[in-house]
Design an enzyme around this catalytic site. Structure first.
Site, PDB file in Angstrom:
ATOM      1  N   ASP A   1     -59.805  39.663  16.205  1.00 53.99           N
ATOM      2  CA  ASP A   1     -60.278  39.244  17.604  1.00 53.99           C
ATOM      3  C   ASP A   1     -59.978  37.837  18.003  1.00 53.99           C
ATOM      4  OD1 ASP A   1     -61.190  39.522  20.069  1.00 53.99           O
ATOM      5  OD2 ASP A   1     -63.040  40.559  19.394  1.00 53.99           O
TER       6      ASP A   1
ATOM      7  N   ASP B   1     -61.469  45.214  27.582  1.00 54.08           N
ATOM      8  CA  ASP B   1     -62.849  45.403  27.037  1.00 54.08           C
ATOM      9  C   ASP B   1     -63.422  46.596  27.973  1.00 54.08           C
ATOM     10  OD1 ASP B   1     -62.845  43.981  24.960  1.00 54.08           O
ATOM     11  OD2 ASP B   1     -64.003  42.332  25.619  1.00 54.08           O
TER      12      ASP B   1
HETATM   13  C1  GLA Z   1     -64.326  40.880  22.233  1.00 54.20           C
HETATM   14  C2  GLA Z   1     -63.579  42.203  21.847  1.00 54.20           C
HETATM   15  C3  GLA Z   1     -64.464  43.425  22.050  1.00 54.20           C
HETATM   16  C4  GLA Z   1     -65.635  43.044  20.912  1.00 54.20           C
HETATM   17  C5  GLA Z   1     -66.217  41.915  20.835  1.00 54.20           C
HETATM   18  C6  GLA Z   1     -67.164  41.277  19.770  1.00 54.20           C
HETATM   19  O1  GLA Z   1     -65.210  40.777  23.466  1.00 54.20           O
HETATM   20  O2  GLA Z   1     -62.830  42.377  23.112  1.00 54.20           O
HETATM   21  O3  GLA Z   1     -64.063  44.532  21.678  1.00 54.20           O
HETATM   22  O4  GLA Z   1     -64.976  43.188  19.467  1.00 54.20           O
HETATM   23  O5  GLA Z   1     -65.294  40.609  20.867  1.00 54.20           O
HETATM   24  O6  GLA Z   1     -67.883  40.051  19.856  1.00 54.20           O
END
Ligand code: GLA
Length: 716
Positions: free
Chosen positions: A457, A522
């Site tokens: 990420d 997300d």
């Molecule tokens: C980002 C990702 C999510 C999740 C969060 C965790 O927003 O896109 O899918 O993994 O971080 O903090």
């Protein structure tokens, strides 16, 4: 003209031709489009125009690297300088190496001591053209500043429209079609990562290009940092397209002997509209990115050849509240549902109870997991699941042991307080000790715990981009990220990597060398996901598209959707579940289990077939994935909003074989209304011609808004 250089070059495959005009001082693309049988000298000469009023006697060429000073007045593709008095770049073509699929032109500029290599590689199978420009500073003593190095291409006059992929966090990859402006279109991304807002691609269409007819040309830049894509109409009426890395002032300086190669700029042409373009991209990715054997970008050969396991992700199931008992219970429930991989998202490491702390301290939190993660992974294996882990290596929380020990490891901006975004700062990956520390940390995790998947990420833009030497560092940061990912991939080739950046902030053909799955957004809102997925699938194949069944109400939008809709939308990509499966009602549980089983039954088709969109009428969208031999298809029709008429419109299928007969079965949802069930039963005894389905179309039963039907078509 040097002896080794012909006046023009023609590369082709069965559908596409590339013609390069090499008569001038620099190579210029004369044509890239539908295949030409033969090209001869008079055709090339026919490109030259007579003198326009109030213009130069000879129209300046649109070369691959346009420069200023030789007649061209558009935006320069190439701008370099050495101090104030040496900026007059004037490259002269000196050599060309040509093969059936590749042209490599070398030019030199004596005044500035620069060597330029243009490489054009035509993928024989798909006709995708990959362009790079390499610069070398051949001066023995002084450095050369590169201000910009964009590839420049003339556009054919009939391309009047464009489609961009744009959006925001939680609603990425929205397709926006518009008419090209009379002047310039400038798309510049300065987010320090690929961005949610400006995907590095642009489709060019003629005014009457549709889903399946008309010319379509797409450009994609294989780069995860700052970028620019521009179109410009010159005073003489020609339109040009430019793309490349967006360099900041002073960002790229080549020391004596040093070189720079631009990111690959990929061009894809189809005469069969947007669907043709999409299918060509999918074939290109499948044959070039390690999904089959012997691929040029051999990223994750073994990982990509495996079928993609359905996964459970803990994020929207329990956020930071992960611990051993919760996780073990989730694994049990996941196994019962037929889930094949368990992914422990954020929250598993030292003190990470919220997003204000601990990034950088990648040791397992002993309070949450007293025996570590190895027994968790072992439990997954016992239950028949793989184990995957979330990590955000590029970032550090100010409240972390790593930051307390090395406050100087972050990027910043002279004398200005550090700007935190999501309470985090960006590590300078270009520093050797930082990259080594991160590699060792990741390596320890992957060695100690049997992990087969990393969700990599990156949760903020890079607003402050200065490194410890005072240099502007996005270019270096992007290359250092690739180097780190390559090191992880090469040492742990069995580990699949997903590229995530607050959802879809880093989805591009550059990071695809190292990643084998993208997290497009997300949002798990099924309605919004349909739009995100359509944007994603316009450039990348479904097996790379993470798509999860989320909770209802959706955490981002508050919308409530039936499980049948959520699961029916999610099963079209690399399917996953991201909801608290401990709390499902019995009905939802059995619907979800059935959707997972439907996905697995058709997974091979979904992940290898040809994706095709059908015409969008009123509130409906419809699409299919058709097997290569057209003997089988899985098709969906979704009603997005409240219909204005009682019945949905008939679906006119595409991609089928008009001469075949098909049996059409309703396979989703399980729970149909009474009328839908009798419609389904009636279909059971019918066989319908491919021509009928494509021309007259399939009648549909009444549907609710925010619902979808899935059909399985098989040849009889
Ligand atoms: C980002 C990702 C999510 C999740 C969060 C965790 O927003 O896109 O899918 O993994 O971080 O903090």
């Amino acid at each position: 003209m040097p002896e080794s250089v012909d006046r023009f070059y023609h590369l082709k495959n069965k559908a596409v031709s590339l013609v390069v005009d090499a008569r001038g001082s620099q190579p210029a693309i004369a044509y890239f489009g539908a295949r030409l049988a033969n090209v001869n000298e008079p055709m090339i000469e026919q490109l030259d125009r007579h003198e326009a009023p109030a213009s130069l006697p000879v129209e300046p060429a649109v070369t691959l690297s346009t420069t200023h000073g030789m007649g061209y007045l558009g935006h320069p593709g190439l701008a370099v300088h050495r101090g104030r008095n040496r900026w007059q770049v004037n490259p002269q073509l000196v050599a060309c190496e040509a093969s059936e699929s590749e042209l490599r032109f070398t030019s030199t500029c004596e005044r500035l001591s620069v060597e330029i290599t243009h490489c054009l590689r035509l993928d024989k199978e798909t006709g995708v053209l990959a362009l790079t420009t390499a610069l070398r500073n051949t001066d023995a003593t002084t450095s050369l500043s590169v201000d910009q190095c964009l590839v420049t291409l003339p556009m054919q006059d009939h391309f009047t429209d464009a489609v961009e992929l744009t959006g925001r966090w939680g609603y990425e990859l929205q397709q926006n079609r518009f008419q090209l402006p009379h002047s310039s279109l400038v798309r510049e991304n300065r987010a320090g990562r690929t961005s949610h807002h400006l995907h590095p691609s642009l489709k060019l269409l003629s005014a009457n290009t549709t889903l399946d007819s008309g010319d379509a040309l797409d450009i994609q830049l294989a780069w995860s940092g700052n970028h620019t894509i521009r179109t410009e109409q010159l005073a003489d009426g020609r339109r040009v397209l430019q793309a490349g890395e967006l360099l900041g002032v002073g960002e790229l300086e080549l020391l004596p002997g040093e070189g720079y190669t631009t990111p690959e700029c990929l061009l894809c042409f189809s005469a069969d509209g947007m669907n043709g373009l999409t299918q060509q991209w999918h074939r290109y990715v499948r044959s070039n990115y390690g999904i089959s054997d012997d691929t040029p970008h051999n990223t994750h050969g073994s990982v990509l050849k495996q079928q993609r396991p359905v996964q459970l992700n803990t994020w929207e199931a329990c956020y930071f509240d992960v611990n051993e008992p919760t996780v073990l219970e989730l694994i049990d429930k996941a196994a019962d549902l037929g889930i094949e991989r368990f992914v422990l998202d954020d929250g598993w490491f030292c003190g990470r109870d919220n997003d204000q702390t601990s990034l950088g301290d990648w040791q397992v939190d002993e309070h949450k997991f007293p025996s570590g993660l190895t027994p968790i992974a072992a439990y997954c294996h016992k239950k028949g699941l793989e184990f995957g882990l979330w990590i955000e290596p590029e970032m550090v929380s100010p409240d972390s042991d790593l930051y307390r020990a090395h406050p100087d490891w972050v990027l910043g901006f002279s004398n200005v307080p550090l700007i935190e975004a999501r309470n985090q700062l960006v590590l300078d990956l270009d520093r050797k000790e930082v990259a080594n520390h991160l590699f060792e940390t990741i390596s320890d995790l992957l060695t100690e715990i049997p992990i087969s998947y990393l969700k990599w990420d990156m949760n903020r833009d890079i607003h402050q981009m200065e490194n410890a030497q005072g240099q502007r560092a996005v270019h270096r940061q992007t290359l250092a990220l690739y180097a780190l990912m390559a090191r992880v991939r090469d040492h742990f080739p069995h580990v699949a990597i997903e590229s995530c950046a607050s959802g879809g902030g880093r989805m591009d053909m550059g990071v695809l060398e190292y990643a084998s799955r993208f997290w497009p957004s997300d949002t798990n809102d099924a309605l919004d996901r349909i739009a995100v997925q359509r944007g994603f699938l316009s450039i990348l194949p479904p097996e790379l598209m993470g798509s999860h069944v989320g909770p209802s109400p959706c955490h981002l939008t508050g919308r409530q959707h039936a499980m049948a809709f959520r699961a029916g939308v999610a099963l079209w990509g690399h399917m996953g579940v991201e909801a608290d499966i401990r709390a499902l009602s019995e009905d939802d549980r059995s619907t979800l289990e059935a959707a997972i089983s439907l996905h697995k039954e058709h997974r091979h088709l979904l992940h290898s077939g040809r994706y095709v969109e059908h015409e969008q009428i009123a509130q409906q969208v419809a699409w299919s994935v058709v097997s290569d031999d057209q003997s089988e298809a899985l098709s969906a029709v979704a009603t997005l909003h409240t219909p204005t008429a009682a019945f949905p419109k008939r679906i006119r299928f595409r991609g089928l074989d008009a001469s075949k007969q098909y049996h059409v079965q309703v396979v989703w949802p399980q729970g149909l209304s009474e009328k839908q069930a009798s419609y389904r039963d009636q279909l059971k005894s019918q066989r319908l011609g491919g021509d009928w389905l494509q021309q007259a179309g399939l009648t549909l039963p009444i549907m609710h808004p925010e619902s979808l039907l899935i059909f399985h078509l098989t040849e009889v």
